[in-house]
Design a protein around this motif. Sequence first.
Motif, PDB file in Angstrom:
ATOM      1  N   ASP A  52       0.797  -1.238   0.176  1.00 39.65           N
ATOM      2  CA  ASP A  52       0.168  -0.055  -0.086  1.00 39.65           C
ATOM      3  C   ASP A  52       0.768   1.315  -0.034  1.00 39.65           C
ATOM      4  O   ASP A  52       0.457   2.283  -0.642  1.00 39.65           O
ATOM      5  CB  ASP A  52      -0.838   0.089   1.169  1.00 39.65           C
ATOM      6  N   LEU A  53       2.094   1.170   0.749  1.00 39.68           N
ATOM      7  CA  LEU A  53       2.893   2.481   0.827  1.00 39.68           C
ATOM      8  C   LEU A  53       4.385   1.916   0.491  1.00 39.68           C
ATOM      9  O   LEU A  53       4.692   0.818   0.891  1.00 39.68           O
ATOM     10  CB  LEU A  53       2.804   2.908   2.368  1.00 39.68           C
ATOM     11  N   VAL A  54       5.063   2.869   0.040  1.00 37.96           N
ATOM     12  CA  VAL A  54       6.572   2.707  -0.153  1.00 37.96           C
ATOM     13  C   VAL A  54       7.325   3.947   0.549  1.00 37.96           C
ATOM     14  O   VAL A  54       6.785   5.036   0.132  1.00 37.96           O
ATOM     15  CB  VAL A  54       6.999   2.433  -1.595  1.00 37.96           C
ATOM     16  N   ALA A  55       7.960   3.616   1.257  1.00 38.50           N
ATOM     17  CA  ALA A  55       8.715   4.778   2.029  1.00 38.50           C
ATOM     18  C   ALA A  55      10.190   4.769   1.815  1.00 38.50           C
ATOM     19  O   ALA A  55      11.030   3.557   1.653  1.00 38.50           O
ATOM     20  CB  ALA A  55       8.780   4.689   3.474  1.00 38.50           C
ATOM     21  N   VAL A  56      10.726   5.823   1.353  1.00 36.76           N
ATOM     22  CA  VAL A  56      12.206   6.037   0.999  1.00 36.76           C
ATOM     23  C   VAL A  56      12.941   6.413   2.358  1.00 36.76           C
ATOM     24  O   VAL A  56      12.260   7.686   2.908  1.00 36.76           O
ATOM     25  CB  VAL A  56      12.501   6.979  -0.052  1.00 36.76           C
ATOM     26  N   ILE A  57      13.731   5.629   2.767  1.00 36.31           N
ATOM     27  CA  ILE A  57      14.282   5.780   3.980  1.00 36.31           C
ATOM     28  C   ILE A  57      15.825   6.205   3.952  1.00 36.31           C
ATOM     29  O   ILE A  57      16.526   5.506   3.298  1.00 36.31           O
ATOM     30  CB  ILE A  57      14.371   4.614   5.015  1.00 36.31           C
ATOM     31  N   ARG A  58      16.319   7.255   4.378  1.00 40.79           N
ATOM     32  CA  ARG A  58      17.761   7.892   4.264  1.00 40.79           C
ATOM     33  C   ARG A  58      18.432   7.572   5.600  1.00 40.79           C
ATOM     34  O   ARG A  58      18.075   8.733   6.385  1.00 40.79           O
ATOM     35  CB  ARG A  58      17.880   8.966   3.583  1.00 40.79           C
ATOM     36  N   VAL A  59      19.303   6.998   5.866  1.00 43.59           N
ATOM     37  CA  VAL A  59      19.943   6.802   7.253  1.00 43.59           C
ATOM     38  C   VAL A  59      21.387   6.595   6.960  1.00 43.59           C
ATOM     39  O   VAL A  59      21.729   5.922   5.967  1.00 43.59           O
ATOM     40  CB  VAL A  59      19.430   5.996   8.228  1.00 43.59           C
ATOM     41  N   ALA A  60      22.234   6.559   7.887  1.00 47.23           N
ATOM     42  CA  ALA A  60      23.796   6.463   7.592  1.00 47.23           C
ATOM     43  C   ALA A  60      24.118   5.115   8.019  1.00 47.23           C
ATOM     44  O   ALA A  60      25.160   4.671   7.238  1.00 47.23           O
ATOM     45  CB  ALA A  60      24.587   7.547   8.712  1.00 47.23           C
ATOM     46  N   ARG A  61      23.376   4.280   9.042  1.00 49.23           N
ATOM     47  CA  ARG A  61      23.942   3.080   9.026  1.00 49.23           C
ATOM     48  C   ARG A  61      22.694   2.156   9.036  1.00 49.23           C
ATOM     49  O   ARG A  61      21.638   2.560   9.307  1.00 49.23           O
ATOM     50  CB  ARG A  61      24.577   2.944  10.469  1.00 49.23           C
ATOM     51  N   LYS A  62      23.053   0.973   8.601  1.00 56.03           N
ATOM     52  CA  LYS A  62      22.015  -0.286   8.700  1.00 56.03           C
ATOM     53  C   LYS A  62      21.224  -0.340  10.164  1.00 56.03           C
ATOM     54  O   LYS A  62      19.955  -0.722  10.158  1.00 56.03           O
ATOM     55  CB  LYS A  62      22.564  -1.618   8.201  1.00 56.03           C
ATOM     56  N   GLU A  63      22.152  -0.035  11.008  1.00 51.09           N
ATOM     57  CA  GLU A  63      21.500  -0.250  12.310  1.00 51.09           C
ATOM     58  C   GLU A  63      20.307   0.652  12.644  1.00 51.09           C
ATOM     59  O   GLU A  63      19.113   0.478  13.264  1.00 51.09           O
ATOM     60  CB  GLU A  63      22.575  -0.056  13.603  1.00 51.09           C
ATOM     61  N   GLU A  64      20.355   2.034  12.172  1.00 50.72           N
ATOM     62  CA  GLU A  64      19.402   2.975  12.223  1.00 50.72           C
ATOM     63  C   GLU A  64      18.326   2.572  11.396  1.00 50.72           C
ATOM     64  O   GLU A  64      16.990   2.682  11.817  1.00 50.72           O
ATOM     65  CB  GLU A  64      19.855   4.225  11.576  1.00 50.72           C
ATOM     66  N   LEU A  65      18.652   1.793  10.042  1.00 49.49           N
ATOM     67  CA  LEU A  65      17.252   1.209   9.428  1.00 49.49           C
ATOM     68  C   LEU A  65      16.484   0.427  10.010  1.00 49.49           C
ATOM     69  O   LEU A  65      14.985   0.386  10.154  1.00 49.49           O
ATOM     70  CB  LEU A  65      17.760   0.714   8.129  1.00 49.49           C
ATOM     71  N   ALA A  66      17.400  -0.661  10.746  1.00 53.89           N
ATOM     72  CA  ALA A  66      16.658  -1.812  11.780  1.00 53.89           C
ATOM     73  C   ALA A  66      15.770  -1.142  12.626  1.00 53.89           C
ATOM     74  O   ALA A  66      14.674  -1.592  12.886  1.00 53.89           O
ATOM     75  CB  ALA A  66      17.572  -2.814  12.106  1.00 53.89           C
ATOM     76  N   ASP A  67      16.216   0.002  13.271  1.00 57.84           N
ATOM     77  CA  ASP A  67      15.592   0.797  14.358  1.00 57.84           C
ATOM     78  C   ASP A  67      14.455   1.189  13.767  1.00 57.84           C
ATOM     79  O   ASP A  67      13.353   1.164  14.645  1.00 57.84           O
ATOM     80  CB  ASP A  67      16.459   1.569  15.337  1.00 57.84           C
ATOM     81  N   LEU A  68      14.498   1.843  12.955  1.00 62.47           N
ATOM     82  CA  LEU A  68      13.478   2.643  12.314  1.00 62.47           C
ATOM     83  C   LEU A  68      12.465   1.807  11.790  1.00 62.47           C
ATOM     84  O   LEU A  68      10.936   2.055  12.377  1.00 62.47           O
ATOM     85  CB  LEU A  68      14.086   3.509  11.069  1.00 62.47           C
ATOM     86  N   VAL A  69      12.478   0.799  11.177  1.00 68.75           N
ATOM     87  CA  VAL A  69      11.690  -0.337  10.631  1.00 68.75           C
ATOM     88  C   VAL A  69      10.945  -0.881  11.891  1.00 68.75           C
ATOM     89  O   VAL A  69       9.755  -1.079  11.963  1.00 68.75           O
ATOM     90  CB  VAL A  69      12.012  -0.961   9.399  1.00 68.75           C
ATOM     91  N   THR A  70      11.615  -1.537  12.820  1.00 68.34           N
ATOM     92  CA  THR A  70      11.042  -2.376  13.790  1.00 68.34           C
ATOM     93  C   THR A  70      10.518  -1.832  14.974  1.00 68.34           C
ATOM     94  O   THR A  70       9.638  -2.293  15.576  1.00 68.34           O
ATOM     95  CB  THR A  70      12.147  -3.464  14.121  1.00 68.34           C
ATOM     96  N   THR A  71      11.070  -0.517  15.285  1.00 67.43           N
ATOM     97  CA  THR A  71      10.774   0.056  16.254  1.00 67.43           C
ATOM     98  C   THR A  71       9.716   1.182  16.118  1.00 67.43           C
ATOM     99  O   THR A  71       8.500   1.248  16.558  1.00 67.43           O
ATOM    100  CB  THR A  71      11.851   0.584  17.293  1.00 67.43           C
TER     101      THR A  71
END
Length: 107
Positions: free
Chosen positions: A73-92
Amino acid sequence: MKTLVVYCGSSDDVPPVYLEAARAMGAALVQRGLTLVFGGGRTGLMGAVADAAEALALVPGIAEVYSVAGEWDLVAVIRVARKEELADLVTTQLAKIDGIESTETLI
Protein backbone atom coordinates in the motif's frame (compact mmCIF):
# COMPACT_ATOMS: atom_id res chain seq x y z
CA MET A 1 -4.34 21.06 -4.92
CA LYS A 2 -1.98 21.50 -1.98
CA THR A 3 -4.37 21.75 0.97
CA LEU A 4 -7.33 19.58 1.92
CA VAL A 5 -10.01 20.52 4.44
CA VAL A 6 -11.53 17.60 6.32
CA TYR A 7 -14.84 17.76 8.18
CA CYS A 8 -15.82 14.68 10.14
CA GLY A 9 -17.21 13.65 13.51
CA SER A 10 -15.35 14.39 16.72
CA SER A 11 -16.93 11.66 18.83
CA ASP A 12 -14.82 8.76 20.08
CA ASP A 13 -17.99 6.64 20.15
CA VAL A 14 -17.68 5.25 16.61
CA PRO A 15 -16.91 1.76 15.28
CA PRO A 16 -13.15 1.04 15.17
CA VAL A 17 -13.31 0.56 11.39
CA TYR A 18 -14.09 4.27 10.99
CA LEU A 19 -11.13 5.30 13.16
CA GLU A 20 -8.85 3.02 11.12
CA ALA A 21 -10.12 4.57 7.88
CA ALA A 22 -9.55 8.08 9.25
CA ARG A 23 -5.96 7.20 10.21
CA ALA A 24 -5.36 5.73 6.77
CA MET A 25 -6.69 8.89 5.17
CA GLY A 26 -4.35 11.02 7.27
CA ALA A 27 -1.42 8.85 6.19
CA ALA A 28 -2.46 9.15 2.53
CA LEU A 29 -2.56 12.95 2.76
CA VAL A 30 0.99 13.08 4.11
CA GLN A 31 2.21 10.65 1.45
CA ARG A 32 0.91 12.97 -1.23
CA GLY A 33 2.47 16.04 0.38
CA LEU A 34 -0.87 17.69 1.14
CA THR A 35 -1.51 20.04 4.01
CA LEU A 36 -4.38 18.99 6.26
CA VAL A 37 -6.81 21.54 7.64
CA PHE A 38 -9.33 20.10 10.05
CA GLY A 39 -11.83 21.32 12.59
CA GLY A 40 -9.28 21.46 15.37
CA GLY A 41 -10.69 18.51 17.28
CA ARG A 42 -8.27 15.96 18.70
CA THR A 43 -10.90 13.31 19.32
CA GLY A 44 -12.87 10.92 17.17
CA LEU A 45 -12.35 10.76 13.43
CA MET A 46 -10.83 14.23 13.20
CA GLY A 47 -8.22 13.29 15.77
CA ALA A 48 -7.44 9.98 14.05
CA VAL A 49 -6.79 11.73 10.72
CA ALA A 50 -4.55 14.33 12.35
CA ASP A 51 -2.66 11.76 14.44
CA ALA A 52 -1.77 9.56 11.48
CA ALA A 53 -0.66 12.52 9.37
CA GLU A 54 1.56 13.90 12.12
CA ALA A 55 3.05 10.52 13.03
CA LEU A 56 4.25 9.80 9.51
CA ALA A 57 5.54 13.30 8.92
CA LEU A 58 7.63 13.28 12.09
CA VAL A 59 9.51 9.97 11.75
CA PRO A 60 13.21 10.86 11.41
CA GLY A 61 14.88 9.12 8.49
CA ILE A 62 11.81 8.88 6.26
CA ALA A 63 12.60 11.04 3.26
CA GLU A 64 9.63 10.23 1.01
CA VAL A 65 6.41 8.22 1.21
CA TYR A 66 4.37 7.05 -1.77
CA SER A 67 0.97 5.44 -2.03
CA VAL A 68 1.23 2.61 -4.56
CA ALA A 69 -0.94 -0.10 -6.05
CA GLY A 70 -0.14 -3.78 -6.00
CA GLU A 71 1.45 -5.92 -3.33
CA TRP A 72 2.14 -2.95 -1.00
CA ASP A 73 0.00 0.00 0.00
CA LEU A 74 2.88 2.33 0.84
CA VAL A 75 6.51 2.67 -0.13
CA ALA A 76 8.75 4.75 2.13
CA VAL A 77 12.18 5.94 1.06
CA ILE A 78 14.39 5.91 4.12
CA ARG A 79 17.73 7.68 4.29
CA VAL A 80 19.95 6.76 7.22
CA ALA A 81 23.71 6.55 7.69
CA ARG A 82 23.89 3.00 9.08
CA LYS A 83 21.95 -0.25 8.67
CA GLU A 84 21.40 -0.34 12.44
CA GLU A 85 19.45 2.91 12.15
CA LEU A 86 17.34 1.36 9.39
CA ALA A 87 16.60 -1.68 11.56
CA ASP A 88 15.55 0.52 14.48
CA LEU A 89 13.37 2.73 12.30
CA VAL A 90 11.52 -0.19 10.71
CA THR A 91 11.18 -2.50 13.72
CA THR A 92 10.63 0.09 16.44
CA GLN A 93 9.48 3.46 15.16
CA LEU A 94 7.17 2.40 12.32
CA ALA A 95 5.63 -0.31 14.50
CA LYS A 96 4.33 2.41 16.83
CA ILE A 97 2.25 4.12 14.12
CA ASP A 98 -1.41 3.10 14.13
CA GLY A 99 -2.42 1.60 10.81
CA ILE A 100 0.91 -0.02 9.95
CA GLU A 101 0.35 -3.75 10.20
CA SER A 102 3.49 -5.14 8.55
CA THR A 103 6.63 -4.02 6.74
CA GLU A 104 9.05 -5.39 4.21
CA THR A 105 12.51 -3.96 3.72
CA LEU A 106 14.12 -3.83 0.28
CA ILE A 107 17.71 -2.65 0.05
